[in-house]
Design an enzyme around this catalytic site. Structure first.
Site, PDB file in Angstrom:
ATOM      1  N   GLY A  14      48.135  30.790  31.342  1.00 17.30           N
ATOM      2  CA  GLY A  14      49.342  31.168  32.068  1.00 17.30           C
ATOM      3  C   GLY A  14      50.325  30.023  32.204  1.00 17.30           C
ATOM      4  O   GLY A  14      50.810  29.733  33.294  1.00 17.30           O
ATOM      5  N   SER A  16      53.382  29.503  30.624  1.00 12.22           N
ATOM      6  CA  SER A  16      54.746  29.695  30.132  1.00 12.22           C
ATOM      7  C   SER A  16      55.794  29.039  31.020  1.00 12.22           C
ATOM      8  O   SER A  16      56.823  28.564  30.532  1.00 12.22           O
ATOM      9  CB  SER A  16      55.060  31.191  30.018  1.00 12.22           C
ATOM     10  N   ASP A  63      45.975  38.145  25.435  1.00 18.10           N
ATOM     11  CA  ASP A  63      45.864  38.930  26.656  1.00 18.10           C
ATOM     12  C   ASP A  63      44.515  38.675  27.309  1.00 18.10           C
ATOM     13  O   ASP A  63      43.482  39.128  26.823  1.00 18.10           O
ATOM     14  CB  ASP A  63      46.016  40.412  26.321  1.00 18.10           C
ATOM     15  N   SER A 147      44.415  30.527  46.059  1.00 21.12           N
ATOM     16  CA  SER A 147      45.576  30.777  46.912  1.00 21.12           C
ATOM     17  C   SER A 147      45.203  30.690  48.390  1.00 21.12           C
ATOM     18  O   SER A 147      44.086  31.065  48.781  1.00 21.12           O
ATOM     19  CB  SER A 147      46.148  32.172  46.636  1.00 21.12           C
ATOM     20  N   TYR A 160      45.863  40.746  45.300  1.00 24.34           N
ATOM     21  CA  TYR A 160      46.043  39.334  44.947  1.00 24.34           C
ATOM     22  C   TYR A 160      45.168  38.469  45.843  1.00 24.34           C
ATOM     23  O   TYR A 160      44.414  37.609  45.362  1.00 24.34           O
ATOM     24  CB  TYR A 160      47.507  38.938  45.081  1.00 24.34           C
ATOM     25  N   LYS A 164      41.886  36.351  44.495  1.00 28.87           N
ATOM     26  CA  LYS A 164      41.884  34.893  44.624  1.00 28.87           C
ATOM     27  C   LYS A 164      40.689  34.426  45.457  1.00 28.87           C
ATOM     28  O   LYS A 164      40.105  33.364  45.181  1.00 28.87           O
ATOM     29  CB  LYS A 164      43.198  34.408  45.225  1.00 28.87           C
TER      30      LYS A 164
END
Length: 255
Positions: A14, A16, A63, A147, A160, A164
Site C-alpha cells: 500500500g 502509492s 490485489d 490504529s 476498520y 486493526k
C-alpha cells in the site's frame, strides 16, 4: 536514533501515497532497497518510486484481497530485490459504514472488504514473507500498521477498528512463533496523521477539533510514523518484538 545503513530488502504494501510513501522514503534514505507495492494506483506508486533515494527500487502491483494476488506480490518483490528482509504491512481500506445509516447489504460488503484486505491480506503477506525469511536463514522484521481505533473505537468505521485490532493480535502471535527464527514482529498504532486523503478534513470545519484531540494541538506527520516503523525494523529493535507502539500524541492513553 537512526538505524545504520544496511542495504536490506524491504517490501512495503500500500505504498502509492500517504504513509506508505513516507515509509518507502524512510527506508530508501536509510540505504535500503524498496519494493513499492500498489493495488490500483500505479501512477501514484510511480511518483513514490521516483522520489526514493538510491538505486535498486521497483514497483510491484497486485490485489492483496486475493490470496493468489498476495502470493504474486511477495514473489515479484523477492525476485526484484533478491529476497525479502523486511515487510511493512501498510495496505488497508477504510470506508465509512455507520450502523444506523448503512443498509445490510452495504454493511456486509464493507466488512468483507475490510477483512479481505486489512486482515487476510496482512496475514497472507506475512506468512509468505516470513516463510521466505526462514528459508533465507538470516532473520528479518515484520512491521504492521495498526490504529488507535483498535482501542479507542471507530463508531463510523467499525470494521476498520476491528480488523486493526486483529492485526495487532496477529502481530503478537507471530512475534512469539517467529522469534526462534530471528524474525521480529511489531505493530504501530497511529492516531490521526496528515496525508493527502485526510487533508480536506484537516482543512475543513472539523480540522480544529481533530487537532485538539492531542494536547500538542496538532496531528502527526506521516514522516513521524514512518520513523517509528524504520526503528522497529532495525537490528536494535529486536527486543520490541511483540510490541504495539502507540503513536497518537497522548490523544488516547491505554491502561
Amino acid at each position: 536514533m537512526k538505524p545504520p545503513v544496511t542495504g536490506r530488502r524491504v517490501l512495503v504494501s500500500g505504498a502509492s501515497r500517504g504513509l506508505g510513501r513516507a515509509v518507502c522514503r524512510a527506508f530508501a534514505a536509510n540505504g535500503d532497497r524498496v519494493a513499492v507495492h500498489y493495488g490500483s494506483r500505479e501512477d501514484e506508486a510511480r511518483v513514490t518510486l521516483e522520489s526514493l533515494e538510491g538505486e535498486g527500487h521497483g514497483l510491484v502491483g497486485g490485489d492483496l484481497a486475493d490470496p493468489a494476488g498476495a502470493a504474486a506480490v511477495e514473489s515479484a518483490a523477492a525476485e526484484l530485490l533478491g529476497g525479502i528482509d523486511v515487510l511493512v504491512n501498510n495496505a488497508a481500506v477504510n470506508v465509512a459504514h455507520p450502523l444506523a445509516e448503512t443498509s445490510y447489504e452495504e454493511w456486509v460488503d464493507a466488512w468483507q472488504r475490510h477483512v479481505a484486505v486489512n486482515l487476510l491480506g496482512t496475514s497472507n503477506l506475512s506468512y509468505l514473507a516470513a516463510r521466505r525469511m526462514i528459508g533465507q536463514g538470516t532473520g528479518g522484521r515484520i512491521v504492521n500498521i495498526g490504529s488507535r481505533g483498535a482501542f479507542k473505537g471507530e463508531p463510523d468505521h467499525p470494521a476498520y477498528g476491528a480488523t486493526k485490532a486483529a492485526v495487532h493480535a496477529l502481530g503478537q502471535s507471530l512475534a512469539v512463533s517467529l522469534a526462534p527464527h530471528g524474525i521480529g514482529v511489531a505493530s504501530v498504532a497511529p492516531g490521526f496523521f496528515d496525508t493527502e486523503r485526510v487533508a480536506p478534513r484537516l482543512g475543513g470545519a472539523e480540522g480544529d477539533a481533530i487537532r485538539a484531540q492531542s494536547p500538542f494541538g496538532r496531528v502527526a506527520s506521516a514522516q513521524e510514523v514512518a520513523s517509528a516503523v524504520l526503528w522497529l525494523a532495525s537490528p536494535e529493535a529486536e527486543w520490541a518484538s511483540g510490541a504495539v507502539l502507540d503513536l497518537n500524541g497522548a490523544s488516547y492513553l491505554r491502561t
